[in-house]
Write a protein that holds these residues in place. Structure first.
Motif, PDB file in Angstrom:
ATOM      1  N   ALA B  37      35.456 -13.301  31.803  1.00 18.02           N
ATOM      2  CA  ALA B  37      36.007 -12.466  32.880  1.00 18.02           C
ATOM      3  C   ALA B  37      35.990 -10.995  32.460  1.00 18.02           C
ATOM      4  N   PRO B  38      35.450 -10.123  33.323  1.00 19.21           N
ATOM      5  CA  PRO B  38      35.330  -8.702  32.962  1.00 19.21           C
ATOM      6  C   PRO B  38      36.664  -8.070  32.577  1.00 19.21           C
ATOM      7  N   ALA B  39      37.732  -8.439  33.302  1.00 19.61           N
ATOM      8  CA  ALA B  39      39.036  -7.833  33.000  1.00 19.61           C
ATOM      9  C   ALA B  39      39.499  -8.222  31.601  1.00 19.61           C
ATOM     10  N   VAL B  40      39.254  -9.483  31.224  1.00 25.71           N
ATOM     11  CA  VAL B  40      39.648  -9.951  29.892  1.00 25.71           C
ATOM     12  C   VAL B  40      38.848  -9.210  28.819  1.00 25.71           C
ATOM     13  N   ARG B  41      37.558  -9.072  29.064  1.00 27.61           N
ATOM     14  CA  ARG B  41      36.719  -8.398  28.067  1.00 27.61           C
ATOM     15  C   ARG B  41      37.163  -6.951  27.883  1.00 27.61           C
ATOM     16  N   LYS B  42      37.606  -6.354  28.979  1.00 25.87           N
ATOM     17  CA  LYS B  42      38.070  -4.974  28.894  1.00 25.87           C
ATOM     18  C   LYS B  42      39.331  -4.885  28.047  1.00 25.87           C
ATOM     19  N   ILE B  43      40.259  -5.829  28.269  1.00 24.21           N
ATOM     20  CA  ILE B  43      41.496  -5.836  27.489  1.00 24.21           C
ATOM     21  C   ILE B  43      41.182  -6.091  26.016  1.00 24.21           C
ATOM     22  N   LEU B  44      40.270  -7.058  25.766  1.00 26.19           N
ATOM     23  CA  LEU B  44      39.944  -7.382  24.382  1.00 26.19           C
ATOM     24  C   LEU B  44      39.294  -6.199  23.669  1.00 26.19           C
ATOM     25  N   SER B  45      38.528  -5.397  24.421  1.00 26.47           N
ATOM     26  CA  SER B  45      37.869  -4.259  23.772  1.00 26.47           C
ATOM     27  C   SER B  45      38.891  -3.190  23.385  1.00 26.47           C
ATOM     28  N   MET B  46      40.087  -3.252  23.986  1.00 19.90           N
ATOM     29  CA  MET B  46      41.142  -2.317  23.569  1.00 19.90           C
ATOM     30  C   MET B  46      41.563  -2.575  22.139  1.00 19.90           C
ATOM     31  N   GLY B  47      41.464  -3.842  21.719  1.00 14.58           N
ATOM     32  CA  GLY B  47      41.810  -4.176  20.337  1.00 14.58           C
ATOM     33  C   GLY B  47      40.945  -3.404  19.363  1.00 14.58           C
ATOM     34  N   GLU B  48      39.630  -3.358  19.651  1.00 15.98           N
ATOM     35  CA  GLU B  48      38.701  -2.611  18.796  1.00 15.98           C
ATOM     36  C   GLU B  48      39.065  -1.122  18.782  1.00 15.98           C
ATOM     37  N   GLU B  49      39.335  -0.588  19.982  1.00 17.68           N
ATOM     38  CA  GLU B  49      39.651   0.837  20.075  1.00 17.68           C
ATOM     39  C   GLU B  49      40.926   1.153  19.286  1.00 17.68           C
ATOM     40  N   MET B  50      41.890   0.214  19.321  1.00 14.93           N
ATOM     41  CA  MET B  50      43.128   0.430  18.561  1.00 14.93           C
ATOM     42  C   MET B  50      42.856   0.428  17.058  1.00 14.93           C
ATOM     43  N   HIS B  51      41.937  -0.449  16.629  1.00  9.54           N
ATOM     44  CA  HIS B  51      41.599  -0.469  15.201  1.00  9.54           C
ATOM     45  C   HIS B  51      40.924   0.837  14.798  1.00  9.54           C
ATOM     46  N   ARG B  52      39.975   1.291  15.621  1.00  8.96           N
ATOM     47  CA  ARG B  52      39.257   2.521  15.301  1.00  8.96           C
ATOM     48  C   ARG B  52      40.221   3.706  15.280  1.00  8.96           C
ATOM     49  N   ALA B  53      41.028   3.801  16.343  1.00  6.32           N
ATOM     50  CA  ALA B  53      41.937   4.942  16.458  1.00  6.32           C
ATOM     51  C   ALA B  53      42.966   4.934  15.321  1.00  6.32           C
TER      52      ALA B  53
END
Lengths: 277, 259
Positions: B37-53
């Protein structure tokens, strides 16, 4: 008939406060996702090593693999046939697969290291943030002092041994005693909250090449990145073992009452001997 | 360039709905539907952004990756990904010992360059014994020698508008050329080098001859092999599918691979 005392209403105690209930269920979901996505990540390289490095040409202490027509798990020099479950199994469409863990155990079900990492690295945040908050509440909100603190008498080997025997005989506390955690409960909850879960988080962080550069001491603590990966794997199965015992105890001690108390907070005390009408 | 990931994913994604409906295990298929689901993938990609940030914000941006000694080297440094680029052009270069290989430095630079391997070896060199971590989970320790990317970018005169460095490769996987990219924090990091030697030997073809990137604080697939061009850009939009790398575009590997 008329001689019998009137049935005593069951004694209800407020056993689990809201933070405990919230964290319990959030953690249940988080750990399930982390375990299943972690098994997917493991499938990408189903071998474990000790030390700083480890790859296909190096000796793995644990390996899940397959021969032409069998799956196997090897730990050291001990090898067991796992055809059908590990290393070689049949998927829902009847096709033979050779990934270490089968599709029913992984997120997602089909092989995708990328998606497994997405789930794992996102839910790792939930685990870490929720655990930090819960540890703070446990330490400063009275949970530790009130519920988990091991009293002086409870450390006595005789007391611990008696509790082990009671558990083995499935003799569960009743009456007033059931309102409190017993010594084995206290030790296992303390162990999970303050030892195993932090160990999962720190061994996970120790596998991050970015974090390694900033905090080389962390990787040294575990004896190298591949050791950290091995400990991460072992600790995950320690949590699975905790889960199995936890579920067994809930089922044996009265599943409806136990689960209800973790939802509403209210626990119905099992009547003590002699109270039973 | 570690990543054995089946390139069937897009096909499967498209057929996902049908498979989910027909699946013998409705519960598991339901999980996969959530995964797609696109919405789920978007939420999951926030995890990566949080790690990077959080890594960029909380950790030392210039911290060096651990450097080991020769006693720590892996007995065999395992290659992964492309082991031999296809095509006659690469084969001809290999036959001539990469004597005519050129690496173009273009994009947002004041002085575009075209460097031969001799040019690269004539610059000041750095050697480092580091641990290579594949996204799959394995690690290998090797000794790398090459020129710091920061020196090459300084020679070309990086413009202020440059935000990312894109690495173009001579290997093709399936229908597209391999490429990777990183931000300037990693591009200008002292251990980010263009390596032409592994364990004091010329880089083997399986490991990326004649030149590969070493970006020591990120996972293996970021370490682009068979380097043919380096491009400074302001945005990753319009390059490949816009996610900053071959595997990022194809299977959603994290662009920031420091975790």
């Amino acid at each position: 008939m008329t001689d019998l005392p009137p049935a005593m209403p069951p004694v209800r105690v407020y056993r689990h406060r809201l933070p405990t209930r919230l964290w319990h269920w959030l953690n249940a979901l988080t750990l399930l996702v982390l375990l299943m996505s972690g098994l997917m990540i493991f499938n990408a390289h189903p071998r474990l090593y000790w030390g700083q490095y480890g790859a296909n040409h190096d000796r793995a202490w644990l390996e899940i693999g397959s021969t032409r027509d069998a799956g196997y798990l090897r730990v050291g020099s001990w090898k067991v046939d796992t055809t059908g479950v590990l290393g070689r199994w049949t998927d829902g469409e009847g096709a033979t697969q050779r990934w270490a863990f089968p599709s029913w155990a992984t997120i997602p079900t089909r092989y995708s290291l990328a998606d497994g990492r997405r789930w794992h690295l996102s839910f790792a945040w939930l685990l870490a943030i929720a655990l930090t908050l819960y540890m703070l509440w446990t330490a400063f909100g009275g949970h530790l002092a009130k519920d988990l603190h091991v009293r002086r008498g409870e450390w006595a080997p005789r007391h611990i041994w008696r509790d082990i025997k009671d558990h083995a005989r499935l003799r569960f506390p009743a009456g007033e005693a059931a309102a409190r955690y017993n010594i084995l409960q206290k030790l296992s909850y303390i162990g999970v909250i303050f030892v195993v879960l932090p160990l999962m988080i720190f061994t996970g962080l120790a596998m991050s090449p970015g974090f390694n550069a900033t905090a080389p001491w962390l990787i040294d603590l575990f004896g190298g990145r591949q050791s950290a990966r091995s400990i991460h794997f072992i600790a995950a199965w320690a949590l699975v073992a905790f889960f199995l015992v936890h579920i067994a105890m809930v089922l044996l001690a009265g599943p409806v009452n136990e689960v209800r108390s973790m939802i509403t907070g209210w626990f119905r005390l099992p009547p003590a001997k002699g109270e039973r009408a | 360039m570690s990543g054995i990931v089946l390139p069937r994913r897009q096909l499967i994604a498209r057929a996902g709905g049908l498979v989910a409906a027909a699946g013998a295990l409705p519960l598991l298929s339901g999980c996969d539907a959530i995964n797609e689901a696109p919405a789920v993938r978007k939420i999951l990609s926030m995890g990566e952004e949080m790690h990077r940030a959080s890594q960029r914000a909380l950790t030392d941006r210039d911290a060096l990756a651990r450097e080991f000694t020769r006693a720590d080297l892996s007995p065999v440094f395992r290659p992964n990904g492309t082991r031999l680029p296809e095509g006659e052009a690469y084969a001809a270069h290999a036959a001539r010992g990469f004597a005519d290989w050129r690496v173009a430095v273009t994009g947002l630079v004041a002085r575009p360059l075209s460097l031969s391997m001799a040019d690269i070896r004539a610059m000041p060199q750095r050697s480092q014994i580091t641990r290579h971590d594949c996204v799959e989970g394995w690690s290998a320790i090797g000794e790398w020698t090459g020129v710091q990317l920061s020196r090459v970018l300084a020679a070309a005169g990086l413009k202020d508008s440059a935000r990312y460095i894109v690495f173009r490769c001579a290997d093709r996987i399936g229908d597209a050329d391999y490429y990777e990219s990183c931000d300037l924090v990693d591009a200008l990091h002292p251990q980010t080098i263009l390596a032409w030697a592994l364990n004091r030997q010329l880089l083997p073809i399986a490991n990326g001859a004649p030149l590969r990137l070493r970006i020591e604080r990120q996972l293996g697939y970021k370490h682009a092999k068979y380097l043919s061009a380096i491009e400074a850009v302001a945005s990753l939009d319009g390059i490949g599918a816009g996610k900053g790398g071959y595997w990022e575009d194809r299977v959603d590997y994290e662009w920031y691979a420091g975790i």
